[in-house]
Design a protein around this motif. Sequence first.
Motif, PDB file in Angstrom:
ATOM      1  N   ILE A 126       0.842  -1.203   0.000  1.00 40.12           N
ATOM      2  CA  ILE A 126       0.000   0.000   0.000  1.00 40.12           C
ATOM      3  C   ILE A 126       0.875   1.250   0.000  1.00 40.12           C
ATOM      4  CG2 ILE A 126      -1.602   1.355   1.421  1.00 40.12           C
ATOM      5  CD1 ILE A 126      -2.912  -1.257   2.268  1.00 40.12           C
ATOM      6  N   MET A 127       1.950   1.220   0.759  1.00 39.81           N
ATOM      7  CA  MET A 127       2.862   2.365   0.794  1.00 39.81           C
ATOM      8  C   MET A 127       3.454   2.621  -0.586  1.00 39.81           C
ATOM      9  SD  MET A 127       6.332   2.882   3.050  1.00 39.81           S
ATOM     10  CE  MET A 127       7.174   1.566   2.167  1.00 39.81           C
ATOM     11  N   MET A 128       3.850   1.574  -1.290  1.00 43.06           N
ATOM     12  CA  MET A 128       4.427   1.741  -2.614  1.00 43.06           C
ATOM     13  C   MET A 128       3.407   2.314  -3.593  1.00 43.06           C
ATOM     14  SD  MET A 128       7.514   0.972  -2.209  1.00 43.06           S
ATOM     15  CE  MET A 128       7.836   1.311  -3.929  1.00 43.06           C
ATOM     16  N   VAL A 129       2.164   1.831  -3.513  1.00 38.88           N
ATOM     17  CA  VAL A 129       1.115   2.351  -4.395  1.00 38.88           C
ATOM     18  C   VAL A 129       0.838   3.816  -4.068  1.00 38.88           C
ATOM     19  CG1 VAL A 129      -1.342   2.144  -4.973  1.00 38.88           C
ATOM     20  CG2 VAL A 129       0.081   0.091  -4.789  1.00 38.88           C
ATOM     21  N   ALA A 130       0.849   4.173  -2.796  1.00 43.69           N
ATOM     22  CA  ALA A 130       0.584   5.556  -2.401  1.00 43.69           C
ATOM     23  C   ALA A 130       1.685   6.501  -2.870  1.00 43.69           C
ATOM     24  CB  ALA A 130       0.428   5.643  -0.887  1.00 43.69           C
ATOM     25  N   LEU A 131       2.918   6.018  -2.983  1.00 40.47           N
ATOM     26  CA  LEU A 131       4.021   6.883  -3.394  1.00 40.47           C
ATOM     27  C   LEU A 131       4.017   7.156  -4.892  1.00 40.47           C
ATOM     28  CD1 LEU A 131       6.982   5.499  -1.236  1.00 40.47           C
ATOM     29  CD2 LEU A 131       5.774   7.676  -0.965  1.00 40.47           C
TER      30      LEU A 131
END
Length: 350
Positions: A138-143
């Motif tokens: 999720i963090m990677m998608v948000a970035l």
Amino acid sequence: EQLGAAVAGSVCGAYVLWLTFRAPAAAKARTVKFWGFDGPLGAWVVIWGAMTMIVSVPFDNWWHGAYGLDVQILSPPHTVLMLGIFGIQIGILLFTLAAQNRTQPDGDAGTGHDPDNVPIQRRGKGSTAFVYASGVLIMMVALAPYEIIGYANAWHRSLFYNVTAGGFPILLLGIARTARARWPATSAAAIYMGIMLATMWILQRIPAVPKLAPIYNPVTHMVPLAFPFVLIPPALAIDLLERQSGRIRSDWLHALLAGVAFVGVMFMVHWFFAYFMLSPHARNFWFGADKWPYMYQVREWRHQFWFPIGAGATSMVWPIVRALLVATMLATVSARIGLAWGNFAKRVLR
């Protein structure tokens, strides 16, 4: 990041070699054969991701030599790099999924085998690892879209709701449908927010000065990323909805309800929280507002909303309704894909 790619690829490569030449039959039963080698599906995906990350290095060097230094996240070489990172994350998810799915849920007695003769174990920690890995994904998608919707200034844009509606329900519904945890989507969202907040708080404490022109905004410490998206409330709504999945007749109806819930909660949280983030009350260590990189010419725009919904219109009601309807359609499709992924992921055993 290249060290991380090398370590991940090397570890999975060594594991594949061990499974191919030294592992007992019970371990080989959990593998997928590729080019004559035996390895878990997750290991193959991690190896692909690591190779993609390493290939991006000479591409990035050529890009800088041809066009100079860049500070954008989504330049072509960075896009190849992010694809590799996503590959490693997906591979880790498949690893942890297989470990979880080979573990019988609480209440099931004994051990056995699945139809493909993969041993089933009674207990394990695969679900916890899967939820944590999901939070990192999720963090990677948000970035990825950070440059266009990452700041609170963009949280009144229709683009913000379209992008988040298209990207996050896939993950949150897939996690909620797949993980054997009490609040899986909420936990994964909390992991994402926890990592981002910890990073924001730590970077502010590290002294640093810019040494690359142009320097429009002198800074004296590392500049953190902006306050993360508040994903815990919509994730909680999705977890609550998943608990009622037995009463919902079809996955399309489930996806529609999830899309409405996601967009509605995201709007209620971010529309009003954005006002706070642009106010003087958020310009402190805890919320990290109004902290800009050195290459930005900071002016009055930093305290304003960028391209807000209904700008210049006599009434904001219809523009907001229209924007939310479009976002809800995107979220519904995204949620349906997430449910399909979750239904598939529950069968991953190798």
